[in-house]
Design a protein around this motif. Structure first.
Motif, mmCIF file in Angstrom:
data_model
loop_
_atom_site.group_PDB
_atom_site.id
_atom_site.type_symbol
_atom_site.label_atom_id
_atom_site.label_comp_id
_atom_site.label_asym_id
_atom_site.label_seq_id
_atom_site.Cartn_x
_atom_site.Cartn_y
_atom_site.Cartn_z
ATOM 1 N N ASN A 32 0.841 -1.191 0.000
ATOM 2 C CA ASN A 32 0.000 0.000 0.000
ATOM 3 C C ASN A 32 0.883 1.250 0.000
ATOM 4 O O ASN A 32 1.067 1.892 1.038
ATOM 5 C CB ASN A 32 -0.916 -0.018 1.235
ATOM 6 N N PRO A 33 1.441 1.592 -1.160
ATOM 7 C CA PRO A 33 2.383 2.710 -1.198
ATOM 8 C C PRO A 33 1.776 4.054 -0.793
ATOM 9 O O PRO A 33 2.483 4.918 -0.290
ATOM 10 C CB PRO A 33 2.882 2.720 -2.639
ATOM 11 N N GLU A 34 0.475 4.213 -0.994
ATOM 12 C CA GLU A 34 -0.167 5.469 -0.561
ATOM 13 C C GLU A 34 0.018 5.679 0.940
ATOM 14 O O GLU A 34 0.149 6.812 1.393
ATOM 15 C CB GLU A 34 -1.667 5.462 -0.891
ATOM 16 N N LEU A 35 0.028 4.597 1.691
ATOM 17 C CA LEU A 35 0.163 4.691 3.137
ATOM 18 C C LEU A 35 1.544 5.220 3.545
ATOM 19 O O LEU A 35 1.656 5.950 4.519
ATOM 20 C CB LEU A 35 -0.096 3.317 3.771
ATOM 21 N N VAL A 36 2.573 4.862 2.792
ATOM 22 C CA VAL A 36 3.933 5.314 3.155
ATOM 23 C C VAL A 36 4.284 6.675 2.556
ATOM 24 O O VAL A 36 5.305 7.253 2.910
ATOM 25 C CB VAL A 36 5.013 4.279 2.768
ATOM 26 N N LEU A 37 3.439 7.183 1.689
ATOM 27 C CA LEU A 37 3.742 8.451 1.015
ATOM 28 C C LEU A 37 4.064 9.591 1.986
ATOM 29 O O LEU A 37 5.017 10.341 1.739
ATOM 30 C CB LEU A 37 2.622 8.838 0.050
ATOM 31 N N PRO A 38 3.348 9.763 3.094
ATOM 32 C CA PRO A 38 3.708 10.868 3.998
ATOM 33 C C PRO A 38 5.141 10.769 4.533
ATOM 34 O O PRO A 38 5.779 11.791 4.772
ATOM 35 C CB PRO A 38 2.690 10.753 5.139
ATOM 36 N N VAL A 39 5.635 9.567 4.695
ATOM 37 C CA VAL A 39 6.999 9.379 5.208
ATOM 38 C C VAL A 39 8.015 9.661 4.112
ATOM 39 O O VAL A 39 8.920 10.484 4.284
ATOM 40 C CB VAL A 39 7.199 7.956 5.777
ATOM 41 N N ILE A 40 7.871 9.011 2.961
ATOM 42 C CA ILE A 40 8.879 9.211 1.912
ATOM 43 C C ILE A 40 8.806 10.626 1.337
ATOM 44 O O ILE A 40 9.820 11.156 0.888
ATOM 45 C CB ILE A 40 8.826 8.115 0.828
ATOM 46 N N ALA A 41 7.631 11.244 1.387
ATOM 47 C CA ALA A 41 7.524 12.629 0.926
ATOM 48 C C ALA A 41 8.340 13.555 1.830
ATOM 49 O O ALA A 41 8.983 14.493 1.344
ATOM 50 C CB ALA A 41 6.065 13.071 0.877
#
Length: 168
Positions: free
Chosen positions: A87-96
């Protein structure tokens, strides 16, 4: 005692799977270690715990992404490998938060999360990289180029368009 493998801290893993918030201080200590093996154990603990409690792990990694220690920031990214695949959307806040990190150790990890996600969610990775490329940041450009390496063969035109966006 230097921790060299997850089995050295099996109690901590059990705690992380049940109540990650109780385990975060101990995992953070491992993540901040100067010993690379301990840092790898920290990331592996987070990967394993995220299989049971992804939302809790991601919420904490959002905080760790702001840590002054690059080892902790790298763990924030590296510990989300499994979630990023599913679920890459879930990790987006971190990698962003980490997309413009100047530290090579952190950049390599963020690019790795993108490559892993790209195996399962290529359109997500292409979209995110296209957005980030507009920023014109050199650290972000490095992450994008490395993160898109595997997608270049399958999506050459899209990758070329993205990688030329920051060159102007």
């Amino acid at each position: 005692m230097v921790v060299t493998k997850v089995s050295d801290v099996s109690d901590l893993l059990a705690q992380a799977r049940q109540n990650p918030y109780k385990s975060f201080p101990a995992i953070l200590k491992l993540a901040a270690s100067e010993d690379w093996k301990e840092r790898e154990v920290a990331a592996s603990l987070l990967v394993e715990a995220s299989k049971k409690k992804p939302d809790e792990i991601v919420a904490e990694m959002i905080l760790w992404a702001d840590n002054s220690n690059p080892n902790v920031r790298r763990t924030a990214s590296e510990g989300l490998r499994d979630v990023g695949r599913k679920n890459p959307e879930l990790v987006l806040p971190v990698i962003a938060k980490l997309r413009a990190d100047p530290n090579l150790y952190v950049k390599k990890s963020v690019a790795n999360v993108l490559r892993n996600a790209g195996n399962y969610h290529p359109e997500f990775v292409l979209r995110v990289c296209a957005e980030w490329a507009k920023e014109g940041n050199a650290s972000t450009a490095w992450i994008i180029k490395d993160g898109l390496r595997k997608l270049r063969a399958k999506y050459p035109e899209k990758v070329e368009k993205i990688t030329t966006a920051w060159r102007g």
